[in-house]
Enzyme design. Sequence first.
Site, PDB file in Angstrom:
ATOM      1  N   ASP A   1     -16.630   8.492  -1.311  1.00  0.00           N
ATOM      2  CA  ASP A   1     -15.332   8.313  -0.640  1.00  0.00           C
ATOM      3  C   ASP A   1     -14.930   9.677  -0.087  1.00  0.00           C
ATOM      4  O   ASP A   1     -15.550  10.699  -0.427  1.00  0.00           O
ATOM      5  CB  ASP A   1     -14.304   7.812  -1.690  1.00  0.00           C
ATOM      6  CG  ASP A   1     -12.903   7.585  -1.124  1.00  0.00           C
ATOM      7  OD1 ASP A   1     -12.760   7.444   0.106  1.00  0.00           O
ATOM      8  OD2 ASP A   1     -11.940   7.559  -1.925  1.00  0.00           O
TER       9      ASP A   1
ATOM     10  N   CYS B   1     -16.081   3.039   0.917  1.00  0.00           N
ATOM     11  CA  CYS B   1     -14.949   2.152   1.230  1.00  0.00           C
ATOM     12  C   CYS B   1     -14.517   2.294   2.692  1.00  0.00           C
ATOM     13  O   CYS B   1     -13.917   1.391   3.246  1.00  0.00           O
ATOM     14  CB  CYS B   1     -13.787   2.441   0.297  1.00  0.00           C
ATOM     15  SG  CYS B   1     -13.316   4.181   0.232  1.00  0.00           S
TER      16      CYS B   1
ATOM     17  N   GLN C   1     -10.400  -3.489  -2.745  1.00  0.00           N
ATOM     18  CA  GLN C   1     -11.629  -2.848  -2.259  1.00  0.00           C
ATOM     19  C   GLN C   1     -12.799  -3.146  -3.207  1.00  0.00           C
ATOM     20  O   GLN C   1     -13.915  -3.428  -2.775  1.00  0.00           O
ATOM     21  CB  GLN C   1     -11.408  -1.325  -2.160  1.00  0.00           C
ATOM     22  CG  GLN C   1     -12.649  -0.538  -1.758  1.00  0.00           C
ATOM     23  CD  GLN C   1     -13.057  -0.773  -0.314  1.00  0.00           C
ATOM     24  OE1 GLN C   1     -12.260  -0.637   0.584  1.00  0.00           O
ATOM     25  NE2 GLN C   1     -14.329  -1.125  -0.092  1.00  0.00           N
TER      26      GLN C   1
ATOM     27  N   ARG D   1       0.863  -1.186   0.000  1.00  0.00           N
ATOM     28  CA  ARG D   1       0.000   0.000   0.000  1.00  0.00           C
ATOM     29  C   ARG D   1       0.896   1.231   0.000  1.00  0.00           C
ATOM     30  O   ARG D   1       1.787   1.349   0.849  1.00  0.00           O
ATOM     31  CB  ARG D   1      -0.905   0.050   1.232  1.00  0.00           C
ATOM     32  CG  ARG D   1      -1.481   1.463   1.435  1.00  0.00           C
ATOM     33  CD  ARG D   1      -2.520   1.571   2.503  1.00  0.00           C
ATOM     34  NE  ARG D   1      -3.761   0.966   2.060  1.00  0.00           N
ATOM     35  CZ  ARG D   1      -4.947   1.248   2.614  1.00  0.00           C
ATOM     36  NH1 ARG D   1      -5.034   2.103   3.603  1.00  0.00           N
ATOM     37  NH2 ARG D   1      -6.031   0.657   2.171  1.00  0.00           N
TER      38      ARG D   1
ATOM     39  N   HIS E   1      -7.457   0.804  -6.263  1.00  0.00           N
ATOM     40  CA  HIS E   1      -7.648   0.078  -4.994  1.00  0.00           C
ATOM     41  C   HIS E   1      -8.432  -1.210  -5.308  1.00  0.00           C
ATOM     42  O   HIS E   1      -9.592  -1.360  -4.929  1.00  0.00           O
ATOM     43  CB  HIS E   1      -8.420   0.975  -4.021  1.00  0.00           C
ATOM     44  CG  HIS E   1      -8.384   0.517  -2.598  1.00  0.00           C
ATOM     45  ND1 HIS E   1      -7.642  -0.557  -2.163  1.00  0.00           N
ATOM     46  CD2 HIS E   1      -9.029   0.995  -1.502  1.00  0.00           C
ATOM     47  CE1 HIS E   1      -7.821  -0.716  -0.867  1.00  0.00           C
ATOM     48  NE2 HIS E   1      -8.651   0.207  -0.441  1.00  0.00           N
TER      49      HIS E   1
ATOM     50  N   ARG F   1     -14.066  -7.178   2.866  1.00  0.00           N
ATOM     51  CA  ARG F   1     -12.653  -6.941   2.531  1.00  0.00           C
ATOM     52  C   ARG F   1     -11.827  -8.183   2.859  1.00  0.00           C
ATOM     53  O   ARG F   1     -10.978  -8.600   2.094  1.00  0.00           O
ATOM     54  CB  ARG F   1     -12.083  -5.741   3.322  1.00  0.00           C
ATOM     55  CG  ARG F   1     -12.676  -4.381   3.023  1.00  0.00           C
ATOM     56  CD  ARG F   1     -12.489  -3.959   1.593  1.00  0.00           C
ATOM     57  NE  ARG F   1     -11.112  -4.092   1.127  1.00  0.00           N
ATOM     58  CZ  ARG F   1     -10.093  -3.270   1.462  1.00  0.00           C
ATOM     59  NH1 ARG F   1     -10.312  -2.223   2.224  1.00  0.00           N
ATOM     60  NH2 ARG F   1      -8.880  -3.459   0.992  1.00  0.00           N
TER      61      ARG F   1
HETATM   62  N1  NVA Z   1      -9.361   7.582  -1.614  1.00  0.00           N
HETATM   63  C1  NVA Z   1      -9.029   7.122  -0.280  1.00  0.00           C
HETATM   64  C2  NVA Z   1      -9.383   5.678  -0.131  1.00  0.00           C
HETATM   65  C3  NVA Z   1      -9.162   5.127   1.254  1.00  0.00           C
HETATM   66  C4  NVA Z   1      -9.537   3.679   1.373  1.00  0.00           C
HETATM   67  C5  NVA Z   1      -7.550   7.359  -0.035  1.00  0.00           C
HETATM   68  O1  NVA Z   1      -6.731   7.047  -0.929  1.00  0.00           O
HETATM   69  O2  NVA Z   1      -7.202   7.852   1.037  1.00  0.00           O
HETATM   70  N1   CP Z   2     -11.124   0.939   2.762  1.00  0.00           N
HETATM   71  C1   CP Z   2      -9.851   0.841   3.159  1.00  0.00           C
HETATM   72  O1   CP Z   2      -8.939   0.554   2.375  1.00  0.00           O
HETATM   73  O2   CP Z   2      -9.675   1.056   4.479  1.00  0.00           O
HETATM   74  P1   CP Z   2      -8.272   1.196   5.246  1.00  0.00           P
HETATM   75  O3   CP Z   2      -7.633   2.465   4.753  1.00  0.00           O
HETATM   76  O4   CP Z   2      -8.631   1.240   6.690  1.00  0.00           O
HETATM   77  O5   CP Z   2      -7.421   0.012   4.896  1.00  0.00           O
END
Ligand code: NVA
Ligand code: CP
Length: 331
Positions: free
Chosen positions: A229, A270, A136, A106, A133, A315
Amino acid sequence: MNLKGKSFLKLLDFSESEITGLLDLASEFKDKKKKGIPHKICDGKNAALIFEKTSTRTRCSFEVACADLGIHPVYLDPKSSQIGKKESIPDTARVLGRMFDGIEYRGYGQEIVEQLAKYSGVPVWNGLTNEFHPTQILADLLTIREHFGTLKGKKLVYMGDARYNMGNSLMVGCVKVGMNFTACAPKKYFPNEELISECQKIAEESGSVLSFEEDPEKAVKNADVIYTDVWVSMGEPDEVWEERIKDLSPYKVTSHLMEKAGEQCRFMHCLPAFHDLKTTIGKEIYEKFGIDSMEVTDEVFESEKSIVFDEAENRMHTIKAVIAATLADNL
Ligand code: NVA
Ligand code: CP
């Protein structure tokens, strides 16, 4: 479906039957887990879980999924490894590839997971990049399938910044499985032209309808799912909050929009979500801009239409399916 040895970097790399195959496998694992049937089908393997950005769901899903499959997970947090600072991605990949059977990443650019996969020689799983992602989306599709019994022809409307990881990946996921996808935001927040035209080609084959709309009331008509989101994603500078709040406030998911969509409509996110003042950032934004919720009202988030916690649970089951499909010797 034979995905053994393959990386899971973005949904564009997978066919519809591979995606639905992963959903079927996730359902099987979910059922086994609920019934207490052990499924340590990757016993003795090791996985590295690299997180350059914070996480609750994705990290916990990977760790629990690894434990359930008999895999030993090693978590690398955003600060304690050499990655990127003292050691390049190709070097890191070649080291980790000698020790681990699979690597989750990540972080920032999509090119980083692509490089990890290229140089490590083991399956790499994308746990979120700026662009995509994909794990997700598997959870989202499984949740939609569970709630509606099917994916084909269902309409998902994504409200908000559709240029980033969630908007991009939902668009790809929907067209891959024959769902209709609408991005609803001011034009500058639509996904980039190149990705749109790639998705348009896929949509022609799968029968999906892809659309882009600036008017929220028009967009949500007959929506089966309204999805949103956060307005500012991890890694983006604090300075963008003001502009995002101004631009995206008309796209906040409210009860009025849910009603406009119709009785069938469900709310998805998400997570994490800014729907109340129970978070540090939520409170800071309230003090600065006077708003008590951002992308969704507390009323919608807490309503019966909201299926966000089913989505969060999924998830883990879907991530387990990705790990098992790419690692297990006998699936
Ligand atoms: N768009 C958000 C998704 C988090 C799961 C981010 O990248 O922070
Ligand atoms: N939705 C998601 O990816 O959550 P986290 O950032 O908590 O992993």
